[in-house]
Enzyme design. Structure first.
Site, PDB file in Angstrom:
ATOM      1  N   LYS A   1       6.130   0.513  -3.781  1.00  0.00           N
ATOM      2  CA  LYS A   1       6.128   1.748  -2.829  1.00  0.00           C
ATOM      3  C   LYS A   1       6.573   1.722  -1.449  1.00  0.00           C
ATOM      4  O   LYS A   1       7.002   2.748  -0.853  1.00  0.00           O
ATOM      5  CB  LYS A   1       4.723   2.391  -2.733  1.00  0.00           C
ATOM      6  CG  LYS A   1       4.187   3.137  -4.072  1.00  0.00           C
ATOM      7  CD  LYS A   1       2.982   3.743  -3.896  1.00  0.00           C
ATOM      8  CE  LYS A   1       2.341   4.340  -5.208  1.00  0.00           C
ATOM      9  NZ  LYS A   1       1.764   3.227  -6.053  1.00  0.00           N
TER      10      LYS A   1
ATOM     11  N   SER B   1       1.917  -1.804  -6.544  1.00  0.00           N
ATOM     12  CA  SER B   1       2.267  -0.678  -5.840  1.00  0.00           C
ATOM     13  C   SER B   1       2.857  -1.030  -4.203  1.00  0.00           C
ATOM     14  O   SER B   1       3.277  -0.018  -3.652  1.00  0.00           O
ATOM     15  CB  SER B   1       0.725   0.076  -5.295  1.00  0.00           C
ATOM     16  OG  SER B   1       0.552   0.731  -6.298  1.00  0.00           O
TER      17      SER B   1
ATOM     18  N   SER C   1      -1.747   5.523  -2.020  1.00  0.00           N
ATOM     19  CA  SER C   1      -0.957   4.824  -2.956  1.00  0.00           C
ATOM     20  C   SER C   1      -0.800   5.736  -4.120  1.00  0.00           C
ATOM     21  O   SER C   1      -0.797   5.333  -5.334  1.00  0.00           O
ATOM     22  CB  SER C   1      -1.709   3.679  -3.544  1.00  0.00           C
ATOM     23  OG  SER C   1      -0.661   2.706  -4.132  1.00  0.00           O
TER      24      SER C   1
END
Length: 472
Positions: free
Chosen positions: A111, A108, A168
């Site tokens: 991101k 993640s 997230s």
């Protein structure tokens, strides 16, 4: 006796002639304008010694035989990571590097690129935090960390951004990507293009979230079998762009918890346990870190546990990245080691002010100017990361003028050369270097024809006098 008298008279005539020439030369120079020199700041580092004589060409200087600055080896940290890196963003200096250029699944932390692009669109006025986003099929079917968006739901860009940065949320991330580019696939193209512009050498994205290809909704998977990868170094550079281009990043990343919908029973809890604000939270206070306000965690089976963190203390910000740790708590434990190493051993220091002179390159000849020479100074300050408490020893420089002289008129701030400073710290792999321009410290007007005429006469007789002097 006659021979002696003749010789004496001849010598007296020569002396009177030379005296007359000297008097004429003095009169000529008394009419010419006086040379005007500035008094800029002197070199702010330690004393230097010249290594060459030709001032119109390259010259090096060094601080001499002082012991080099030194920092502890990173080996003593005993890091249990697949890779790690620590950088100081204002200088870009790499303070710690372990397998930092190895391309790995970032999970993640991907991101962060989505966050950057969305924030850029808002900054450029192409998007507003208040804009409504309608959730599509792809976002609604995205799994993993999520806020359970349904197709057709509507939320603002800011609401979805908070869900992405704090919780997230994969579904919120996809919804934002589709709002920006029309489809996630088109957004991925933007991500990869932005990575190239940033100079990221290993980064390759297949989606906006960091999910493995197999975990994406089948209908929206890319046709090739590549996966998202990004090295720790590239992740740190991406973080550097975030903190520098969007200094208000912590408005989102430092949120401890957020209730996405009024009806939600439980709020979104920030996966970043190291937030300084968590020092008073029972479950997280063991992890809370002074000055830490971001940035992004990550976890997949392929990536392990990762974390890109940033903290600021005493005016110095550091960015750390750890990848491939073994547990949720371990990524924060290893990050603490990395950040402690940085804050305990380094500080950013201006080792030379802007407008300083450089030994051997403090002036240059000006042809056809009212002044015969002009002072030279550096156009900006030199800043290095130095061991804590150090003044920056063993700094060397290499300077070069573009030519041996310049022709008037000359504007203040005219570039006439450059100087490169190099600073090596024992215990660090690479030396720090920074190049600044050498510029004129003041304006020099072009001399009038009469002044140039008198100067030419003066130069002529000066040369003539030197020639005659050499006969005796």
């Amino acid at each position: 006796m006659v021979d002696k008298s003749v010789k004496k008279n001849k010598r007296q005539r020569i002396q009177r002639t030379l005296a007359s020439l000297m008097l004429f030369n003095i009169l000529c120079f008394s009419v010419a304008p006086a040379v005007s020199l500035a008094a800029p700041n002197e070199l702010a580092t330690a004393d230097t010694t010249k290594a060459g004589e030709d001032k119109a060409t390259t010259e090096k200087a060094t601080t001499g035989k002082t012991k080099p600055d030194k920092v502890p080896s990173v080996d003593q940290l005993g890091l249990e990571v697949s890779s790690a890196v620590l950088i100081e963003p204002s200088t870009g200096e790499i303070l710690l590097s372990i397998n930092a250029d190895q391309a790995l699944p970032p999970a993640s932390m991907t991101k962060m690129m989505t966050e950057y692009i969305v924030a850029e669109k808002v900054k450029q006025g192409e998007l507003s935090w208040d804009d409504k986003v309608t959730v599509g099929e792809n976002a609604a079917k995205t799994v993993g960390s999520r806020i359970f968006l349904a197709e057709g739901d509507q939320h603002t860009v800011e609401e979805l951004y908070i869900a992405m940065a704090v919780g997230s949320a994969n579904d919120a991330t996809v919804a934002l990507a589709e709002r920006v580019a029309g489809s996630e696939a088109e957004f991925v193209t933007m991500m990869n293009d932005t990575a190239k512009r940033m100079g990221l050498k290993t980064a390759h994205f297949i989606n906006s979230t960091g999910l493995s290809r197999a975990d994406m909704p089948e209908k929206f998977r890319p046709t090739d079998d590549k996966e998202t990868v990004m090295s720790a170094m590239d992740t740190a550079l991406l973080a550097k762009y975030i903190v520098e281009d969007h200094p208000d990043f912590s408005r989102f990343t430092a949120i401890q918890s957020h209730k996405f919908r009024p009806r939600d029973t439980n709020p979104i809890i920030n996966y970043n346990w190291m937030l300084e604000a968590n020092k008073d939270i029972t479950n997280f206070k063991a992890y809370a870190y002074e000055g830490l306000d971001g940035l992004k965690t990550g976890h997949t089976k392929a990536a392990g546990y990762c974390f890109a963190g940033t903290a600021e203390r005493d005016g110095m910000r550091l960015i750390s990245v750890v990848m491939g740790t073994k547990s949720e708590g371990a990524r924060f434990k290893e990050t603490r080691k990395v950040l402690d190493y940085g804050f305990d051993n380094f500080e950013v220091k201006e080792v030379q002010a802007a407008g300083a002179t450089v030994e051997g390159f403090d002036k240059i000849e000006v042809k056809k100017g009212k002044a015969k020479e002009v002072s030279l100074v550096t156009d900006k300050a030199i800043t290095f990361v130095v061991p804590k408490g150090s003044i920056g020893k063993n700094i060397t420089f290499e300077a070069k003028l573009d030519s041996a002289n310049i022709t008037g008129p000359v504007a203040k701030g005219t570039k006439v050369g450059a100087v490169t400073y190099t600073y090596k710290i024992e215990g660090m792999k690479d030396a720090q270097t920074e190049t600044v321009n050498l510029i004129t410290a003041e304006e020099v007007e072009k001399a009038g024809w009469f002044s140039l005429f008198l100067r030419a006469i003066g130069d002529f007789f000066a040369d003539l006098f030197d020639s005659i002097k050499n006969l005796f």
